[in-house]
Write a protein that holds these residues in place. Structure first.
Motif, PDB file in Angstrom:
ATOM      1  N   TRP A   1      18.438  26.421  42.389  1.00  0.00           N
ATOM      2  CA  TRP A   1      18.917  26.127  43.733  1.00  0.00           C
ATOM      3  C   TRP A   1      18.563  24.669  43.984  1.00  0.00           C
ATOM      4  O   TRP A   1      17.407  24.271  43.810  1.00  0.00           O
ATOM      5  CB  TRP A   1      18.219  26.999  44.781  1.00  0.00           C
ATOM      6  CG  TRP A   1      18.821  28.348  44.965  1.00  0.00           C
ATOM      7  CD1 TRP A   1      18.350  29.526  44.465  1.00  0.00           C
ATOM      8  CD2 TRP A   1      19.989  28.671  45.707  1.00  0.00           C
ATOM      9  NE1 TRP A   1      19.156  30.557  44.849  1.00  0.00           N
ATOM     10  CE2 TRP A   1      20.180  30.061  45.623  1.00  0.00           C
ATOM     11  CE3 TRP A   1      20.913  27.914  46.439  1.00  0.00           C
ATOM     12  CZ2 TRP A   1      21.244  30.708  46.234  1.00  0.00           C
ATOM     13  CZ3 TRP A   1      21.967  28.570  47.053  1.00  0.00           C
ATOM     14  CH2 TRP A   1      22.125  29.949  46.955  1.00  0.00           C
TER      15      TRP A   1
ATOM     16  N   TRP B   1      18.346  29.685  36.351  1.00  0.00           N
ATOM     17  CA  TRP B   1      19.199  29.206  37.432  1.00  0.00           C
ATOM     18  C   TRP B   1      18.436  28.191  38.280  1.00  0.00           C
ATOM     19  O   TRP B   1      17.212  28.122  38.228  1.00  0.00           O
ATOM     20  CB  TRP B   1      19.620  30.377  38.326  1.00  0.00           C
ATOM     21  CG  TRP B   1      20.689  31.225  37.705  1.00  0.00           C
ATOM     22  CD1 TRP B   1      20.547  32.085  36.644  1.00  0.00           C
ATOM     23  CD2 TRP B   1      22.051  31.288  38.099  1.00  0.00           C
ATOM     24  NE1 TRP B   1      21.743  32.679  36.369  1.00  0.00           N
ATOM     25  CE2 TRP B   1      22.689  32.216  37.243  1.00  0.00           C
ATOM     26  CE3 TRP B   1      22.796  30.667  39.088  1.00  0.00           C
ATOM     27  CZ2 TRP B   1      24.031  32.527  37.362  1.00  0.00           C
ATOM     28  CZ3 TRP B   1      24.137  30.986  39.215  1.00  0.00           C
ATOM     29  CH2 TRP B   1      24.745  31.904  38.350  1.00  0.00           C
TER      30      TRP B   1
ATOM     31  N   TRP C   1      22.428  23.576  50.351  1.00  0.00           N
ATOM     32  CA  TRP C   1      21.933  24.187  49.122  1.00  0.00           C
ATOM     33  C   TRP C   1      23.107  24.514  48.210  1.00  0.00           C
ATOM     34  O   TRP C   1      24.161  24.935  48.671  1.00  0.00           O
ATOM     35  CB  TRP C   1      21.186  25.488  49.430  1.00  0.00           C
ATOM     36  CG  TRP C   1      19.827  25.282  50.007  1.00  0.00           C
ATOM     37  CD1 TRP C   1      19.475  25.355  51.321  1.00  0.00           C
ATOM     38  CD2 TRP C   1      18.619  24.991  49.289  1.00  0.00           C
ATOM     39  NE1 TRP C   1      18.129  25.115  51.467  1.00  0.00           N
ATOM     40  CE2 TRP C   1      17.581  24.888  50.230  1.00  0.00           C
ATOM     41  CE3 TRP C   1      18.331  24.794  47.945  1.00  0.00           C
ATOM     42  CZ2 TRP C   1      16.277  24.613  49.876  1.00  0.00           C
ATOM     43  CZ3 TRP C   1      17.019  24.522  47.584  1.00  0.00           C
ATOM     44  CH2 TRP C   1      16.012  24.433  48.545  1.00  0.00           C
TER      45      TRP C   1
ATOM     46  N   ASN D   1      23.856  26.448  44.141  1.00  0.00           N
ATOM     47  CA  ASN D   1      23.242  27.343  43.161  1.00  0.00           C
ATOM     48  C   ASN D   1      24.077  27.341  41.892  1.00  0.00           C
ATOM     49  O   ASN D   1      25.306  27.430  41.946  1.00  0.00           O
ATOM     50  CB  ASN D   1      23.172  28.756  43.747  1.00  0.00           C
ATOM     51  CG  ASN D   1      22.457  29.754  42.863  1.00  0.00           C
ATOM     52  OD1 ASN D   1      22.979  30.810  42.564  1.00  0.00           O
ATOM     53  ND2 ASN D   1      21.255  29.441  42.440  1.00  0.00           N
TER      54      ASN D   1
END
Length: 141
Positions: A60, A58, A67, A69
């Motif tokens: 960010w 993953w 931000w 994600n």
């Protein structure tokens, strides 16, 4: 270099739990240590890579004061108790990690898309180990 720590989210009730090392982020974006998250800073955009509870990689991303994600995609699951190593070369991001099958894998971002592939069929990564990346004259080692 300033370091920060993020905690991995708890797994949902009833889900099989696999622990990964808590990410430690290199805030200057150059490199992260071998038992932390991979981080990079490109043109004012921060990216932090880490293995999720679903065993996928993953990211960010910090851009325009916010931000976001997302998973990199659906690829080889990340081995338990490991963390990625990140490299940026000529605008191409590479995220290296030991896969659940014991082989080394890479997520590469080029031309606006992520791809996932093994580095080759070499010696399996040791359990609970994480890669380190060295860049020499523009070549990854």
């Amino acid at each position: 270099m300033v370091a920060a720590a993020l905690a991995c989210a708890a797994s949902p009730a009833g889900a099989q739990s696999r622990r990964h090392s808590p990410p430690r982020i290199a805030m200057d974006g150059v490199k992260a240590d071998s038992m932390g998250a991979g981080a990079e800073l490109v043109n004012g955009i921060s990216d932090v890579y880490y293995p999720g509870n679903d065993d996928q990689m993953w990211v960010w991303s910090y851009q325009n004061d916010a931000w976001s994600n997302a998973p990199l995609g659906s690829g080889q699951p990340v081995a338990a108790e490991t963390s990625p190593a990140v490299e940026l070369t000529n605008g191409i991001s590479d995220v290296y990690y030991p896969g659940a099958n014991g082989q080394m894998w890479v997520w590469s971002y080029e031309n606006g898309a992520w791809s996932n592939e093994p580095l080759g069929a070499g010696e399996s990564a040791a359990p609970n180990s994480s890669p380190a990346v060295e860049l020499t004259n523009g070549i990854s080692d």
